[in-house]
Write an enzyme that holds these catalytic residues in place. Structure first.
Site, PDB file in Angstrom:
ATOM      1  N   CYS A  85      34.990  35.757  38.229  1.00 45.30           N
ATOM      2  CA  CYS A  85      34.979  37.197  37.905  1.00 45.30           C
ATOM      3  C   CYS A  85      34.145  37.346  36.637  1.00 45.30           C
ATOM      4  CB  CYS A  85      36.393  37.714  37.687  1.00 45.30           C
ATOM      5  SG  CYS A  85      36.433  39.438  37.135  1.00 45.30           S
ATOM      6  N   CYS A 219      31.626  45.807  38.047  1.00 46.02           N
ATOM      7  CA  CYS A 219      31.784  44.477  38.646  1.00 46.02           C
ATOM      8  C   CYS A 219      30.689  43.604  38.054  1.00 46.02           C
ATOM      9  CB  CYS A 219      31.662  44.556  40.168  1.00 46.02           C
ATOM     10  SG  CYS A 219      31.841  42.954  40.962  1.00 46.02           S
TER      11      CYS A 219
HETATM   12  N1  LIG Z   1      36.712  40.957  43.486  1.00 48.22           N
HETATM   13  C1  LIG Z   1      35.853  39.787  43.342  1.00 48.22           C
HETATM   14  C2  LIG Z   1      36.313  38.957  42.129  1.00 48.22           C
HETATM   15  C3  LIG Z   1      36.147  39.744  40.851  1.00 48.22           C
HETATM   16  C4  LIG Z   1      34.715  40.092  40.629  1.00 48.22           C
HETATM   17  C5  LIG Z   1      34.452  41.223  39.648  1.00 48.22           C
HETATM   18  N2  LIG Z   1      35.614  41.860  39.090  1.00 48.22           N
HETATM   19  C6  LIG Z   1      33.520  40.766  38.542  1.00 48.22           C
HETATM   20  O1  LIG Z   1      33.547  41.326  37.441  1.00 48.22           O
HETATM   21  O2  LIG Z   1      32.707  39.857  38.810  1.00 48.22           O
HETATM   22  C7  LIG Z   1      35.963  38.938  44.592  1.00 48.22           C
HETATM   23  O3  LIG Z   1      37.061  38.623  45.003  1.00 48.22           O
HETATM   24  O4  LIG Z   1      34.910  38.581  45.132  1.00 48.22           O
END
Ligand SMILES: N[C@H](CCC[C@H](N)C(=O)O)C(=O)O
Length: 282
Positions: A85, A219
């Site tokens: 993440c 994200c």
């Molecule tokens: N939900 C994403 C993980 C968190 C990614 C996101 N919150 C970031 O800041 O990279 C997944 O399961 O692929």
């Protein structure tokens, strides 16, 4: 008085550009790994729990993980464990530095691999993601009544990016979900990103996140994927300021398959979670 309310767990609430997380210092291993998915679902549930896009548990590195200052176990709000993440790693780095767990420059052990972090004076944190991999350009994606031109890359987790003229006009709940679950990306699925290139250094981005199963305010790995792909396609330069749904800016720079993500990481509040109130116990 609070002690009489039952078992509690201290936590820190953080956000990285609006992507929000509950952080548990689990160096004492009070929460066993096998319980973490249930903790994620209970704690991240908005209104009934603390509410967050994800939760991560910080731990000391085991002997077989040399070269990292600490490790984490990261879970999405739906209880799925994620390899990485981007915004979460920036928050983890800032907190580890503030708690004296690691120096300003350190390495985080994630399921995707080691992530180098640098905590900057401004409250911003810069991380080097795991090398971008599995890039695929120009995927014809039959979706609804049209065929979308999509691109894919893994920046720690899988991301599909679709470039559009106006992100504000994207029906994100519907189209985001369609892309997220598209058969092309089975079995792991993908995060779905819709990017609007403003100029060679500027991008607007909206993301439907796997495991949150909704649009998030930012994200980090998604913004990184969008810039990696836009640069590969010649749409932007190697360094881009990405404004995400929450209105904050992430700065992404690309050097080959090396991707760097920088942005603010903020401690919002600390507290004690009453375990019984969310159906948990130690
Ligand atoms: N939900 C994403 C993980 C968190 C990614 C996101 N919150 C970031 O800041 O990279 C997944 O399961 O692929």
């Amino acid at each position: 008085m609070l002690d009489t309310l039952g078992q509690q767990m201290p936590f820190v609430k953080m956000q990285g550009s609006g992507n929000d997380f509950v952080v548990i210092d689990n160096r004492d291993r009070r929460v066993p790994v096998e319980a973490m998915a249930d903790w994620a679902k209970a704690v991240c549930r908005r209104a009934f729990g603390i509410g967050a896009d994800g939760i991560f548990f910080l731990e000391n590195p085991p002997a077989d993980r040399p070269g990292v200052d600490f490790i984490w176990h990261f879970y999405n709000a739906d209880g799925s464990r994620a390899e990485m993440c981007g915004n979460g790693s920036r928050c983890a780095a800032r907190l580890a530095y503030l708690l004296g767990i690691a120096p300003a420059r350190h390495v985080i052990g994630t399921d995707a691999g080691p992530v180098r972090a640098e905590v900057l004076d401004s409250g911003r944190v810069k991380v080097q993601l795991t090398p971008a991999k599995d890039a695929r350009l120009d995927i014809a994606l039959p979706a609804a009544d049209k065929t979308l031109r999509a691109h894919f890359v893994n920046t720690g987790v899988p991301h599909t990016v679709i470039f559009v003229d106006d992100v504000a006009k994207v029906d994100l709940p519907d189209l985001g979900r369609t892309v997220r679950y598209h058969e092309t990306f089975r079995p792991k699925g993908t995060n779905a990103n819709f990017a609007q290139v403003v100029d060679k250094q500027t991008m607007l981005l909206r993301t439907y996140e796997r495991g949150v199963e909704a649009e998030t305010y930012a994200c980090g790995t998604g913004a990184s994927a969008a810039v990696y792909l836009s640069h590969k396609l010649g749409l932007t330069g190697p360094e881009v300021n990405v404004t995400t749904s929450g209105g904050e800016q992430l700065t992404i720079s690309v050097d080959g398959d090396n991707v760097f993500l920088a942005g603010a990481a903020t401690v919002t509040f600390t507290g004690d979670l009453l375990l019984e109130s969310v159906g948990l116990k130690l």
